[in-house]
Each structure stands twice: as C-alpha cells, then as structure tokens.
Design a protein around this motif. Structure first.
Motif, PDB file in Angstrom:
ATOM      1  N   THR A  24       0.706  -1.093   0.148  1.00 44.89           N
ATOM      2  CA  THR A  24       0.060   0.001  -0.008  1.00 44.89           C
ATOM      3  C   THR A  24       0.850   1.127  -0.042  1.00 44.89           C
ATOM      4  N   ILE A  27       2.179   1.655  -3.413  1.00 44.78           N
ATOM      5  CA  ILE A  27       1.341   2.243  -4.660  1.00 44.78           C
ATOM      6  C   ILE A  27       0.926   3.918  -4.164  1.00 44.78           C
ATOM      7  N   ARG A  31       1.315   6.852  -6.474  1.00 46.35           N
ATOM      8  CA  ARG A  31       0.250   7.614  -7.151  1.00 46.35           C
ATOM      9  C   ARG A  31       0.639   9.161  -6.705  1.00 46.35           C
ATOM     10  N   ARG A  37      -3.997   5.557 -11.263  1.00 44.13           N
ATOM     11  CA  ARG A  37      -4.638   4.478 -10.431  1.00 44.13           C
ATOM     12  C   ARG A  37      -4.413   3.173 -10.927  1.00 44.13           C
ATOM     13  N   CYS A  40      -1.066   1.516 -10.234  1.00 44.47           N
ATOM     14  CA  CYS A  40      -1.046   1.105  -8.697  1.00 44.47           C
ATOM     15  C   CYS A  40      -1.683  -0.246  -8.813  1.00 44.47           C
ATOM     16  N   TYR A  43       0.440  -2.771 -10.290  1.00 41.63           N
ATOM     17  CA  TYR A  43       1.463  -3.196  -9.314  1.00 41.63           C
ATOM     18  C   TYR A  43       0.937  -4.183  -8.577  1.00 41.63           C
ATOM     19  N   VAL A  62      -8.829   0.480  -6.313  1.00 40.27           N
ATOM     20  CA  VAL A  62      -7.461   1.304  -5.678  1.00 40.27           C
ATOM     21  C   VAL A  62      -8.064   2.534  -5.238  1.00 40.27           C
TER      22      VAL A  62
END
Ligand SMILES: [Zn+2]
Length: 338
Positions: A24, A27, A31, A37, A40, A43, A62
């Motif tokens: 988390t 990402i 961001r 997003r 993210c 990923y 996300v």
C-alpha cells in the motif's frame, strides 16, 4: 470471511499485515509521484495481491482504498471531520490528505486549454441487479449520468424497439438512493433472525443458480442440434432460424439472471451482525448488490415531485424478502446494452 481493510491483519485493525501495508505504501508513493491508479492496480496484481474480498485489483478498487481513511488510521466522525480512529495507519495523515487533493485536482483540458472537472468512475450498487424498478412503468432503472455528470438511476427512454413500453419519467440520484437503501439494510441487519434469513436466501439463490445454469446448457444444446435437424430436413432452414433467434433471446435473459444470482450467492459469510454492518460500510458496490439481492425482492422508485435532495415518504418502496412478495411488474425487456 471477516471484513477487513487491505493492509490490516483483521477486522479489529489493531495490527497491520506487513506485506500488504508495504505494498500500500508503495502504490501510495507511486500515486503521489503522479502514477495513474491503473498503474497502482497493476503493481498490486503483478505482485500477487488480491482484494480482501478475493477480487483482482482494478483502478476503481484502488480508488476506493485511497479514499478510505482507515488506511491512515483515521475515521470520519458524525460531523464529517477526519479524526483519529484509535488504530494504527498504513500511511500518514499527510499522505492521505495528498491522495484526496490528487482526486480533486484530477482534471482534463478542454480544447481551449481550460481544465474541466472529470467525473470519477461511479460504481452503481444496483447496476445490473434489476432490483430498482420504475414505479410508473415497471422497467428496470439503469445507471446513467446527467449532463452535469451526476450519477443516477433512470427509467429508459421509451418507446424504442428494444425497450417497448418504458416511460422515461423516473430518475433518482444514485448516491441518494444507495444511502437510503443502505440505511434500511443496516437497520434490518440489526433485527433478530436476519442472519438465518440471509443464509436461507443465499441457499435459495444457489439452488436457482444451478437450475438456471442447467436451463442455459439445455438451450445451447438445443441450438446446436438445430443445424443437424436442418441437414436431415426435419425442420426448414427458416423455422430453424426463428427458433435460434428465440433461443438467443432466452439465453441473454438467462445469462442476466445468472449474473444476478451469482452476486447473491457470492455474498460473504459473516459471523455476526456487527461484522455484516461493518462489511456493508466498506464493501464494493458489487458485493453490496449481492446482499441487497438476498434481502430485497425489488425497489420501486416513483417520480420525485419538487425537490430531489431527500427521499420523501412514498417515493421509494422497499419490497423486503421477509414480507409478502410484490405484484409482478409489467414485463419489460431488459436494456439491450447491459
Ligand atoms: Zn418508467
């Protein structure tokens, strides 16, 4: 399955799940550095993470995670202020604030270079459930934005060949209706006997799902046989074509029913009412739809009259499953596009 926010070990949120918490943070950094997003989400997928309800990460999931103050150890109090939630956070408050600012700043340019607001994707809770019905004509209301970009449930404009008999006269704001139904669903969950009733409804959905899948299989086999029957001159090509067209329509309608039943049957098994209520508050639209399907036959919406910011008595009729079923609505073909 316990309701859990990504990054936390369990529903109590007292302990972080370090692998997810680290992902988390990665990402969130991506961001804040300007990644979309979707990157993210990619990923997380590439690193083998799945959502807490088992789904693949998408940009809208996300987006939901980034908007959830829980990830910063925060909560929204009754006045709408962000306050300490009494559990650790995965990211800092400053990072969370930056994420919200990025959401707000997400703009695209007009031809003359001025920024225009882009409406974020909206997850209609009742999108393909056929739960929300026009109180006037009986059509399924579908999710549609106004020209100003406000999401709502709308009676399809009729008459058109693919949606005969619809009136196009009922529309309701999507967040307004979803909050209203959510409030009533949560209140209903707190009543005794609800969990047992839900379990029963879920089993029933599972049985119907199996039946519909059998029906679909039989229909498809029937269509496959038609070609042979034409070759053997048991039926004419013309009547075979007609039969095939009928079957295609029925396949489409059964597939829609199957999607709806699947949502209901997939509603997570939760141990207590408190967990269910907690889950409702963070669940993605798709899962909320499943629970609503287990609890409600139908939601009838009537025209607003003046003022559309609140739901006045009589505007929305909830047909609960523990009460007698509603009268059948007028048969209207579902929207061809969904
Ligand atoms: Zn209508």
């Amino acid at each position: 399955m316990a309701p859990r926010v990504f990054g936390f070990a369990d529903a109590s949120r007292q302990t972080l799940l370090e692998s997810e918490a680290q992902a988390t943070r990665t990402i969130v950094d991506l961001r804040i550095d300007g990644a979309p997003r979707a990157r993210c989400a990619a990923y997380l997928r590439e690193h083998g993470f799945v959502g807490t309800l088992g789904g693949q990460f998408t940009s809208s999931i996300v987006a939901r995670l980034f908007r959830n103050p829980t990830i910063a150890g925060l909560m929204v109090d009754k006045d709408g202020a962000l306050v300490d939630a009494g559990h650790p956070g995965v990211i800092t408050r400053a990072q969370f604030t930056q994420l919200q600012a990025l959401d707000e700043a997400e703009t695209k340019r007009n031809d003359d270079g001025t920024p225009v607001e882009v409406a974020p994707e909206y997850d209609y809770v009742f999108g393909s459930t056929d739960l929300v019905t026009c109180g006037l004509c009986g059509a399924s209301l579908h999710g549609l934005r106004t020209n100003a970009g406000n999401p709502g449930y709308t009676c399809p404009d009729g008459p058109r060949a693919d949606r005969p008999g619809t009136c196009g006269r009922v529309r309701i704001s999507a967040p307004l209706l979803e909050d209203y139904v959510g409030t009533h669903v949560v209140a209903r969950l707190l009543l005794p006997g609800t969990l047992a009733a839900l379990e029963e409804a879920r089993e029933e959905a599972g049985r119907q799902l199996a039946e519909q899948q059998e029906k679909l299989k039989a229909l498809r086999e029937g269509v496959d046989e038609l070609a042979g029957m034409v070759l053997r001159r048991e039926v004419t090509a013309k009547s075979a074509a007609l039969a095939k067209a009928d079957a295609t329509r029925e396949v489409k309608s059964i597939k829609r029913t199957i999607r709806r039943l699947q949502k209901a049957a997939d509603t997570p098994v939760l141990g207590t009412v408190e967990e269910l209520v907690d889950w409702w508050n963070i669940a993605p639209a798709e899962s909320k739809a499943g629970l609503a399907l287990l609890m409600l036959y139908r939601i009838d919406v009537f025209p607003a009259g003046r003022g559309t910011r609140s739901i006045k008595p009589g505007r929305v009729k909830l047909w609960w499953r523990h009460q007698p079923p509603p009268p059948p609505r007028r048969a209207v073909e579902p929207d061809a596009s969904s």
